[in-house]
Design a protein around this motif. Structure first.
Motif, PDB file in Angstrom:
ATOM      1  N   UNK A 193       0.845  -1.120   0.073  1.00 57.52           N
ATOM      2  CA  UNK A 193       0.065  -0.122  -0.182  1.00 57.52           C
ATOM      3  C   UNK A 193       0.920   1.222   0.007  1.00 57.52           C
ATOM      4  N   UNK A 194       2.153   1.103  -0.492  1.00 57.32           N
ATOM      5  CA  UNK A 194       2.907   2.015  -0.531  1.00 57.32           C
ATOM      6  C   UNK A 194       3.004   3.074  -1.669  1.00 57.32           C
ATOM      7  N   UNK A 244       5.182  13.203   2.472  1.00 64.63           N
ATOM      8  CA  UNK A 244       5.010  12.399   3.636  1.00 64.63           C
ATOM      9  C   UNK A 244       5.527  11.105   3.509  1.00 64.63           C
ATOM     10  N   UNK A 245       5.488  10.506   2.352  1.00 63.52           N
ATOM     11  CA  UNK A 245       5.746   9.156   2.313  1.00 63.52           C
ATOM     12  C   UNK A 245       7.314   8.716   1.981  1.00 63.52           C
ATOM     13  N   UNK A 246       7.955  10.041   1.682  1.00 61.01           N
ATOM     14  CA  UNK A 246       9.407   9.948   1.306  1.00 61.01           C
ATOM     15  C   UNK A 246       9.610   9.229  -0.026  1.00 61.01           C
ATOM     16  N   UNK A 251      -7.627   8.093  16.866  1.00 63.22           N
ATOM     17  CA  UNK A 251      -6.459   9.112  16.926  1.00 63.22           C
ATOM     18  C   UNK A 251      -6.730  10.279  17.918  1.00 63.22           C
ATOM     19  N   UNK A 264      -1.428  13.639  17.897  1.00 60.37           N
ATOM     20  CA  UNK A 264      -0.639  12.442  17.337  1.00 60.37           C
ATOM     21  C   UNK A 264      -0.163  12.630  16.151  1.00 60.37           C
ATOM     22  N   UNK A 316       3.137  14.503  16.380  1.00 61.85           N
ATOM     23  CA  UNK A 316       4.026  13.951  17.223  1.00 61.85           C
ATOM     24  C   UNK A 316       4.559  12.553  16.548  1.00 61.85           C
ATOM     25  N   UNK A 333       5.423   9.339  11.181  1.00 60.23           N
ATOM     26  CA  UNK A 333       5.543   8.018  10.509  1.00 60.23           C
ATOM     27  C   UNK A 333       3.977   7.282  10.540  1.00 60.23           C
ATOM     28  N   UNK A 334       3.092   7.944  11.326  1.00 60.12           N
ATOM     29  CA  UNK A 334       1.632   7.527  11.195  1.00 60.12           C
ATOM     30  C   UNK A 334       0.840   7.937  10.077  1.00 60.12           C
ATOM     31  N   UNK A 335       1.560   8.698   9.133  1.00 61.84           N
ATOM     32  CA  UNK A 335       1.001   9.178   7.925  1.00 61.84           C
ATOM     33  C   UNK A 335      -0.463   9.749   7.875  1.00 61.84           C
ATOM     34  N   UNK A 361      -2.592   8.235   1.127  1.00 57.73           N
ATOM     35  CA  UNK A 361      -1.732   6.937   0.648  1.00 57.73           C
ATOM     36  C   UNK A 361      -2.731   6.069   0.011  1.00 57.73           C
ATOM     37  N   UNK A 370      -2.772   3.165   1.212  1.00 58.81           N
ATOM     38  CA  UNK A 370      -3.224   2.072   2.580  1.00 58.81           C
ATOM     39  C   UNK A 370      -4.590   2.571   2.780  1.00 58.81           C
ATOM     40  N   UNK A 394      -2.600  -5.393   3.318  1.00 58.58           N
ATOM     41  CA  UNK A 394      -1.647  -4.761   2.288  1.00 58.58           C
ATOM     42  C   UNK A 394      -1.448  -3.456   2.522  1.00 58.58           C
ATOM     43  N   UNK A 395      -2.306  -2.831   3.327  1.00 58.04           N
ATOM     44  CA  UNK A 395      -2.029  -1.331   3.731  1.00 58.04           C
ATOM     45  C   UNK A 395      -1.184  -1.274   4.960  1.00 58.04           C
ATOM     46  N   UNK A 396       0.196  -1.070   4.396  1.00 56.95           N
ATOM     47  CA  UNK A 396       1.339  -1.395   5.276  1.00 56.95           C
ATOM     48  C   UNK A 396       2.215   0.052   5.000  1.00 56.95           C
ATOM     49  N   UNK A 397       1.652   0.984   4.485  1.00 53.64           N
ATOM     50  CA  UNK A 397       2.451   2.334   4.350  1.00 53.64           C
ATOM     51  C   UNK A 397       2.947   2.815   5.611  1.00 53.64           C
ATOM     52  N   UNK A 398       2.327   2.775   6.538  1.00 51.50           N
ATOM     53  CA  UNK A 398       2.906   3.420   8.248  1.00 51.50           C
ATOM     54  C   UNK A 398       3.833   2.433   8.508  1.00 51.50           C
ATOM     55  N   UNK A 419       6.822   3.350   6.566  1.00 51.70           N
ATOM     56  CA  UNK A 419       7.357   4.754   7.144  1.00 51.70           C
ATOM     57  C   UNK A 419       7.962   4.634   8.360  1.00 51.70           C
ATOM     58  N   UNK A 455      11.569   3.432   7.653  1.00 50.97           N
ATOM     59  CA  UNK A 455      12.382   4.622   7.221  1.00 50.97           C
ATOM     60  C   UNK A 455      12.746   5.442   8.405  1.00 50.97           C
TER      61      UNK A 455
END
Lengths: 280, 280
Positions: free
Chosen positions: A29-30, A59-61, A134, A138, A141, A144-146, A151, A153, B152-156, B159, B162
């Protein structure tokens, strides 16, 4: 009718297999996406959508999306389209194949608007509130939770919509555990009271809405007050109108929330829908 | 070397495009997966992996995976494999194409193990703690968040890895906002103290680990105490060993956490790695 253009500028058959099984968009899901409304050949809010695609990618680099290339494939789909006057145009941008050379996968897919969405625009929808798990703060902070990235995902967003269906509704209003309103799984929430429109702050970890921004521009021009401020679930019941807005659904009113009828907002909805259209 | 078999029982070229652009696995991360370790032609924990695939699918309201079909394609990949003695075998199962007839997309992809993973198994890893933004009770209260589903939603998850790299580490220990330990992005955490192994409860919204279960079986047989219990981040610093375990990485020790060296667990790791191998 559907029209598919790949980021390299070629048209392709949307029914043909075109993605490898090891594309990270598929297996992780990237990647990121946008969905743009096209009316009579004119894409709405193309600039803000491409801005947001770039922001989500950052945000996802991901490598910065090639804006000119995306503009070209959008043009290619528009030039090739011979379907209805309205089209939903999806842009997808993934990290490419696992262990590859880092070349992203990108494409633009034009599709018709489903009769279900057409009906929802006219008749409004029933929605349910669901905890998104959430809390305020958050997103800042824990980047990485995007939160606030569009996305690929989206399994949770889709699961929430299925939960809404199980509860006899068509849509979801995500909330924090403490009852603050966030957004829909694929839409932005706007509350109307008097001649004031309110939408929750993106700092809560929600997606800044392109359609919400367009409506706010149009409303402000006509003398409405527009604001970005926290909204509690209780506020939704006392508002003059609750709207879920997105590119493809445009301005859709919520007539029922968690099984309870909201005040009739049909006239208000008609006024705001016309305001939104006046932007184009 | 890579070997790809589709769920219909046919072999396919893993470098060829095989997935449509409107597959919901791609555009919504709407599907589930498993990764199985195969050693000398023997898949490890195949039954538990297929059980978990079915459980994840149920959490996403996907059609029940055809277990016999997956067993057949696993067999097909094993029979065709002519690579190293170890293989990572990924099973993928998606909701199929958007607006289609509901036929899921499924495949099994066999790949070699990367030198990086091989080195991490032997040398251990540095990890960082990252807030996963979930609190105890959330998984039960909000099943639409799919906590504990291997989607499959593994974007977090990607991230977070990374972010670990940016901090000079290779792995992540996800925690709740209040400092309770959860899991790694693609692994289960185990804490060792004396002859006791502890792993956090799946009720926290984490994935039940197949490798963790195998190690616990082997350890219990040899007189270790094994328990499922909450772990605080502070416990990690005082433990005899902190392990991140998964099918492909096997038993990997964390030698550094948030930049601080943990007590040397090389001997302990060797003992537990041998225990794990004794299961096969």
């Amino acid at each position: 009718m559907r029209v598919l253009a790949l980021l390299d500028g070629t048209l392709a058959d949307p029914d043909a297999p075109l993605i490898r099984v090891d594309d990270l968009g598929l297996v992780r899901g990237d990647g990121v996406f946008e969905t743009i409304l096209v009316v009579d050949g004119e894409p709405r809010e193309l600039g803000p959508h491409l801005d947001r695609l770039a922001r989500s990618a950052a945000m996802l680099d991901l490598p910065e999306p090639d804006r000119a290339a995306f503009e070209r494939v959008v043009g290619l789909v528009l030039d090739t389209w011979a379907g209805d006057s309205e089209m939903a145009l999806k842009l997808v941008y993934t990290r490419g194949v696992e262990g590859g050379d880092g070349t992203p996968t990108g494409f633009a897919l034009g599709m018709g608007i489903s009769p279900k969405v057409m009906a929802q625009r006219a008749e409004g929808i029933a929605a349910v509130t669901l905890d998104r798990g959430v809390e305020p703060g958050l997103a800042d902070r824990a980047p990485w939770l995007l939160l606030g990235a569009k996305s690929l995902s989206y399994a949770v967003n889709m699961a929430a919509l299925r939960e809404a269906e199980r509860r006899g509704a068509a849509e979801v209003v995500f909330t924090t555990s403490s009852g603050s309103v966030l957004e829909g799984p694929t839409s932005t929430l706007i509350l109307a009271r008097g001649r004031r429109l309110t939408t929750p702050p993106s700092e809560l970890g929600i997606l800044p809405g392109t359609t919400q921004a367009a409506l706010f521009r149009a409303a402000a021009r006509e003398g409405w007050t527009t604001e970005v401020a926290p909204i509690d679930v209780a506020d939704l019941y006392s508002a003059d109108g609750v709207l879920l807005v997105s590119s493809v659904r445009k301005i859709t009113r919520v007539h029922t929330l968690d099984g309870k009828a909201l005040p009739d907002s049909a006239d208000l909805h008609a006024e705001l829908a016309a305001l939104y259209e006046s932007e184009y």
